[in-house]
Design an enzyme around this catalytic site. Structure first.
Site, mmCIF file in Angstrom:
data_model
loop_
_atom_site.group_PDB
_atom_site.id
_atom_site.type_symbol
_atom_site.label_atom_id
_atom_site.label_comp_id
_atom_site.label_asym_id
_atom_site.label_seq_id
_atom_site.Cartn_x
_atom_site.Cartn_y
_atom_site.Cartn_z
ATOM 1 N N LYS A 166 0.841 -1.194 0.000
ATOM 2 C CA LYS A 166 0.000 0.000 0.000
ATOM 3 C C LYS A 166 0.874 1.242 0.000
ATOM 4 O O LYS A 166 1.773 1.380 0.833
ATOM 5 C CB LYS A 166 -0.907 -0.016 1.237
ATOM 6 C CG LYS A 166 -1.977 1.052 1.251
ATOM 7 C CD LYS A 166 -2.879 0.877 2.462
ATOM 8 C CE LYS A 166 -3.983 1.920 2.484
ATOM 9 N NZ LYS A 166 -4.846 1.765 3.687
ATOM 10 N N HIS A 168 -0.403 4.449 0.167
ATOM 11 C CA HIS A 168 -1.093 5.590 0.760
ATOM 12 C C HIS A 168 -1.578 5.189 2.152
ATOM 13 O O HIS A 168 -1.450 4.037 2.557
ATOM 14 C CB HIS A 168 -2.278 6.026 -0.107
ATOM 15 C CG HIS A 168 -3.304 4.947 -0.303
ATOM 16 N ND1 HIS A 168 -3.134 3.919 -1.206
ATOM 17 C CD2 HIS A 168 -4.495 4.724 0.311
ATOM 18 C CE1 HIS A 168 -4.184 3.118 -1.161
ATOM 19 N NE2 HIS A 168 -5.017 3.577 -0.241
#
Length: 280
Positions: A166, A168
């Site tokens: 991921k 963000h």
């Protein structure tokens, strides 16, 4: 806040409001300390007043819940066998398929969590974090983490990996308790070739953790694909230098099926074990 809710409720034509007392807080414990089982919450609860069950009893419960939950289906159609053999790293056509993802209800997960926690508490060294490889290992790690605390007073964290990193939010490839500088125990469902566990070992090492043990739900007790003489568990123990334990083994499944009179399934499993099982 509760008093305000009561006053608002009294002004409305609603059924009587039931205010639940706050949950009882368990005493804190050191992350790596193994304490005796917590005292009974209520003497009227049979599960709390009875003495702890043995490892074998917990294993039998796990076998029962796995069969009842549909995780151990028989028989496997030949087309499905071929498909699963191609997906299996060891390229073997098995007469049974253990799908831990079908253990998805309270009655099946409860004995499973107890068996995981019991195996971890009695057979592994001190540790800080449980790690559940995505995806099936995630609920096992969470359940074992909770049960270790409620049954034994052992306070540890749990974490799991993402299939995709991921970029963000909190970011990263792992979620949950930090792994850096921590002693980690990996939980897995079924070990055939050991690929999932080896991948987990790499992830944990990359995050700065140290694996001190592995617990799998089912050990198929088959020879590995590297030398053809030792089991996958033995290969992994020698390769990674960690202790590997299992909640259930092939022997447990065969014994449970025999007790249930399922002779047809037992015959197929014995033939498979004779061909691929570890010779002791």
């Amino acid at each position: 806040m509760i008093s305000c809710l009561i006053r608002v409720h009294q002004a409305l034509p609603l059924p009587p409001l039931r205010v639940q007392p706050p949950p009882r807080t368990l005493p804190p414990s050191k992350p790596t300390q193994k304490c005796p089982p917590s005292p009974p919450r209520s003497q009227s609860r049979k599960t709390r007043s009875s003495p702890p069950r043995s490892t074998r009893a917990r294993s039998n419960s796990a076998v029962s819940c796995s069969r009842a939950g549909g995780a151990l289906p028989f028989p496997i159609p030949s087309s499905s066998r071929e498909k699963r053999a191609k997906a299996n790293a060891l390229r073997r056509i098995s007469p049974y398929f253990f799908n831990a993802g079908l253990l998805s209800s309270g009655p099946s997960l409860h004995p499973l969590a107890l068996a995981y926690a019991h195996t971890i508490h009695t057979d592994l060294p001190a540790f800080d974090v449980l790690f559940g490889p995505a995806y099936k290992g995630i609920p096992f790690a969470a359940l074992a983490c909770l049960t270790l605390y409620t049954e034994y007073g052992v306070n540890v964290g749990y974490a799991y990996n993402r299939k995709e990193v991921k970029d963000h939010g909190e970011g990263g490839s792992t979620v949950g308790a930090p792994l850096r500088g921590k002693r980690v125990v990996v939980l897995d469902d079924v070990m055939t070739s050991g690929m999932a566990v080896r991948e987990a070992l790499q992830i944990i090492a990359r995050e700065g953790g140290q694996v001190v043990g592995v617990v799998e739900l089912l050990d198929r007790e088959e020879v590995g694909g590297r030398e053809g003489r030792k089991s996958t568990v033995q290969e992994l123990e020698e390769e990674a230098g960690v202790k590997v334990r299992a909640v259930l083994g092939m022997r447990d499944l065969v014994g449970w099926l025999e007790a249930k009179g399922m002779e047809g399934e037992v015959g197929e499993m014995r033939a498979y074990r004779e061909k691929y099982g570890v010779k002791e």
